[in-house]
Design a protein around this motif. Sequence first.
Motif, PDB file in Angstrom:
ATOM      1  N   VAL A 215      17.985 -32.911  52.208  1.00  0.00           N
ATOM      2  CA  VAL A 215      17.222 -31.670  52.069  1.00  0.00           C
ATOM      3  C   VAL A 215      18.150 -30.511  52.393  1.00  0.00           C
ATOM      4  CG1 VAL A 215      15.232 -30.330  52.828  1.00  0.00           C
ATOM      5  CG2 VAL A 215      15.068 -32.824  52.709  1.00  0.00           C
ATOM      6  N   VAL A 216      18.336 -29.616  51.432  1.00  0.00           N
ATOM      7  CA  VAL A 216      19.256 -28.483  51.580  1.00  0.00           C
ATOM      8  C   VAL A 216      18.466 -27.224  51.909  1.00  0.00           C
ATOM      9  CG1 VAL A 216      21.152 -27.211  50.546  1.00  0.00           C
ATOM     10  CG2 VAL A 216      20.692 -29.543  49.798  1.00  0.00           C
ATOM     11  N   GLY A 217      18.752 -26.620  53.068  1.00  0.00           N
ATOM     12  CA  GLY A 217      18.082 -25.398  53.487  1.00  0.00           C
ATOM     13  C   GLY A 217      16.976 -25.696  54.480  1.00  0.00           C
ATOM     14  N   MET A 218      17.179 -25.271  55.724  1.00  0.00           N
ATOM     15  CA  MET A 218      16.241 -25.603  56.785  1.00  0.00           C
ATOM     16  C   MET A 218      15.395 -24.416  57.218  1.00  0.00           C
ATOM     17  SD  MET A 218      16.049 -28.743  57.657  1.00  0.00           S
ATOM     18  CE  MET A 218      16.170 -29.214  55.933  1.00  0.00           C
TER      19      MET A 218
ATOM     20  N   ARG B 203      19.482 -33.525  56.952  1.00  0.00           N
ATOM     21  CA  ARG B 203      19.148 -32.097  56.979  1.00  0.00           C
ATOM     22  C   ARG B 203      20.432 -31.275  56.864  1.00  0.00           C
ATOM     23  NH1 ARG B 203      13.769 -30.972  60.137  1.00  0.00           N
ATOM     24  NH2 ARG B 203      12.822 -33.058  60.139  1.00  0.00           N
ATOM     25  N   VAL B 204      20.434 -30.370  55.890  1.00  0.00           N
ATOM     26  CA  VAL B 204      21.631 -29.573  55.603  1.00  0.00           C
ATOM     27  C   VAL B 204      21.256 -28.094  55.655  1.00  0.00           C
ATOM     28  CG1 VAL B 204      23.311 -28.968  53.834  1.00  0.00           C
ATOM     29  CG2 VAL B 204      22.689 -31.364  54.190  1.00  0.00           C
ATOM     30  N   ASP B 205      22.116 -27.318  56.293  1.00  0.00           N
ATOM     31  CA  ASP B 205      21.883 -25.886  56.337  1.00  0.00           C
ATOM     32  C   ASP B 205      23.191 -25.180  56.676  1.00  0.00           C
ATOM     33  OD1 ASP B 205      19.346 -23.896  56.498  1.00  0.00           O
ATOM     34  OD2 ASP B 205      20.883 -23.213  57.891  1.00  0.00           O
ATOM     35  N   ARG B 206      23.322 -23.972  56.174  1.00  0.00           N
ATOM     36  CA  ARG B 206      24.519 -23.187  56.484  1.00  0.00           C
ATOM     37  C   ARG B 206      24.674 -23.010  57.992  1.00  0.00           C
ATOM     38  NH1 ARG B 206      24.321 -17.683  53.495  1.00  0.00           N
ATOM     39  NH2 ARG B 206      22.556 -17.492  54.896  1.00  0.00           N
ATOM     40  N   LYS B 207      23.547 -22.822  58.694  1.00  0.00           N
ATOM     41  CA  LYS B 207      23.599 -22.630  60.146  1.00  0.00           C
ATOM     42  C   LYS B 207      24.038 -23.900  60.878  1.00  0.00           C
ATOM     43  CE  LYS B 207      20.126 -18.949  60.294  1.00  0.00           C
ATOM     44  NZ  LYS B 207      18.790 -18.535  60.772  1.00  0.00           N
ATOM     45  N   LEU B 208      23.844 -25.052  60.234  1.00  0.00           N
ATOM     46  CA  LEU B 208      24.306 -26.314  60.821  1.00  0.00           C
ATOM     47  C   LEU B 208      25.783 -26.566  60.520  1.00  0.00           C
ATOM     48  CD1 LEU B 208      21.239 -28.595  59.952  1.00  0.00           C
ATOM     49  CD2 LEU B 208      21.749 -27.517  62.147  1.00  0.00           C
ATOM     50  N   GLY B 209      26.340 -25.767  59.629  1.00  0.00           N
ATOM     51  CA  GLY B 209      27.752 -25.894  59.295  1.00  0.00           C
ATOM     52  C   GLY B 209      28.095 -27.075  58.409  1.00  0.00           C
TER      53      GLY B 209
ATOM     54  N   SER C  83      15.549 -26.201  49.053  1.00  0.00           N
ATOM     55  CA  SER C  83      14.697 -25.096  49.476  1.00  0.00           C
ATOM     56  C   SER C  83      14.816 -23.945  48.489  1.00  0.00           C
ATOM     57  CB  SER C  83      15.108 -24.616  50.871  1.00  0.00           C
ATOM     58  OG  SER C  83      14.841 -25.589  51.841  1.00  0.00           O
ATOM     59  N   PRO C  84      13.773 -23.104  48.370  1.00  0.00           N
ATOM     60  CA  PRO C  84      13.825 -22.026  47.379  1.00  0.00           C
ATOM     61  C   PRO C  84      14.946 -21.016  47.620  1.00  0.00           C
ATOM     62  CG  PRO C  84      11.846 -21.879  48.746  1.00  0.00           C
ATOM     63  CD  PRO C  84      12.449 -23.199  49.008  1.00  0.00           C
ATOM     64  N   GLY C  85      15.363 -20.847  48.867  1.00  0.00           N
ATOM     65  CA  GLY C  85      16.420 -19.883  49.150  1.00  0.00           C
ATOM     66  C   GLY C  85      17.816 -20.370  48.831  1.00  0.00           C
ATOM     67  N   VAL C  86      17.944 -21.621  48.429  1.00  0.00           N
ATOM     68  CA  VAL C  86      19.263 -22.211  48.152  1.00  0.00           C
ATOM     69  C   VAL C  86      19.567 -22.075  46.664  1.00  0.00           C
ATOM     70  CG1 VAL C  86      20.618 -24.338  48.181  1.00  0.00           C
ATOM     71  CG2 VAL C  86      19.051 -23.825  50.068  1.00  0.00           C
ATOM     72  N   PRO C  87      20.659 -21.394  46.301  1.00  0.00           N
ATOM     73  CA  PRO C  87      20.981 -21.232  44.870  1.00  0.00           C
ATOM     74  C   PRO C  87      21.487 -22.525  44.247  1.00  0.00           C
ATOM     75  CG  PRO C  87      22.716 -20.284  46.223  1.00  0.00           C
ATOM     76  CD  PRO C  87      21.625 -20.702  47.174  1.00  0.00           C
ATOM     77  N   GLY C  88      21.375 -22.598  42.947  1.00  0.00           N
ATOM     78  CA  GLY C  88      21.845 -23.778  42.229  1.00  0.00           C
ATOM     79  C   GLY C  88      23.341 -23.985  42.317  1.00  0.00           C
ATOM     80  N   GLU C  89      24.094 -22.939  42.718  1.00  0.00           N
ATOM     81  CA  GLU C  89      25.546 -23.044  42.832  1.00  0.00           C
ATOM     82  C   GLU C  89      25.985 -23.655  44.153  1.00  0.00           C
ATOM     83  OE1 GLU C  89      24.105 -20.360  39.998  1.00  0.00           O
ATOM     84  OE2 GLU C  89      23.939 -20.087  42.175  1.00  0.00           O
ATOM     85  N   ASN C  90      25.045 -23.973  45.026  1.00  0.00           N
ATOM     86  CA  ASN C  90      25.399 -24.617  46.292  1.00  0.00           C
ATOM     87  C   ASN C  90      26.242 -25.866  46.013  1.00  0.00           C
ATOM     88  OD1 ASN C  90      24.571 -26.983  48.278  1.00  0.00           O
ATOM     89  ND2 ASN C  90      24.393 -25.073  49.436  1.00  0.00           N
TER      90      ASN C  90
END
Length: 390
Positions: free
Chosen positions: A9-12, A32-38, A55-62
């Motif tokens: 799951v990308v984006g927490m 669980r994946v998130d930019r804040k988790l590094g 998650s909706p806030g995660v762009p397709g270019e991630n």
Amino acid sequence: MELPQRVLVVGMARSGTAAADALEAQGVEVVRVDRKLGNDGDLSLLESVGLVVKSPGVPGENPLVVAARGRAVPVWSEVELGYRLLDEPVLLGITGTNGKTTTSELLGAIFRAAGRDVVVAGNVGSPLTAARRADWVVCELSSFQLEDIHELGCRVAVLLNLEPDHLDRHGAFDAYRDAKLRIFERADLAVVPRGLGLPGIEFAADDPLPAEPRIPGAHNRENAAAATAAARAAGVDDEAIAEGLRTFPGVPHRLEPVRELRGVRYVNDSKATNTAAARRGAAAFDAPLHLILGGSLKGEDFGAFARDVAPRVRRAYLVGQAADELARALDAAGVPYERSGDLAGAVQAAAAAAERGEVVLLSPACASYDQFENFERRGEEFRRLVENLS
């Protein structure tokens, strides 16, 4: 439904956390994946993953999303997962550039007035993966959520309007429009704005309604017309629709009255995160406006907006990243303004300048992410600042 043993799951944020929790409740191993988790660039996390939920806030270019697609790993939006976990609920889906939350909550009120078992979820209230089972689910659907649907289908699908927004994410209006129109894939019934040239049940702001809506503004009458058409399509009678229209008070951060002080009204329209919404917010008032504008940029041109609101605005107060672009547009339109820097400075300056009978309106025409976590936090801070005025 059968789920893979291991899901990434990308984006927490709210939706991603709900998706991860729902999957774990099904016995799935969740990464669980998130930019804040590094760890949002760690491609090794895709090892043995059978599904990626975005998650909706995660762009397709991630990078993880791109790598997953390259490996033919399915990528679902959170609402796609929620739809499947609820065993294909009876969905009344709402999308559009503006008015989604108001119309979704209004429909919830109408369904409750009709005695229907309903839950409002999606981009408003509860994420779909955290929603309870109900006879009807009214689901607000953003363009970001609709990007990665595969089986989600609506009994009634509603498009409220379609104007440029989120161009910083989608790149071009055509891509944004295409994402929005995905709501009609697999829909049984479509509800669409009159004059847009789309097939379906049409509505317009001047439609006869079972009752006049309690919420103010011409744009909210249009929302009420859409809700009426959708409710009728779902089999709700006009008596219940009228009750919902007469009693629904609106939602926070959408033309929300905060207080009146020395004859000056203060109104929180923090949800106006694009020029179309801010234009509608300004048009809701006949009184002279002290308009607080600005925030983070979304790729919009402010020129036409500045010209449209110029006759109503006594003075504008500019905050955040967008201040320079807004200043250029306001200069060209002949609108007086000052650079306030932040919301606290804008509220103080507007309160000092506003006279009895005028309105101080936070309707920023921009996103909030340069100074706030989201538009809700911005609206709450505006509320706090106004309530502390003396």
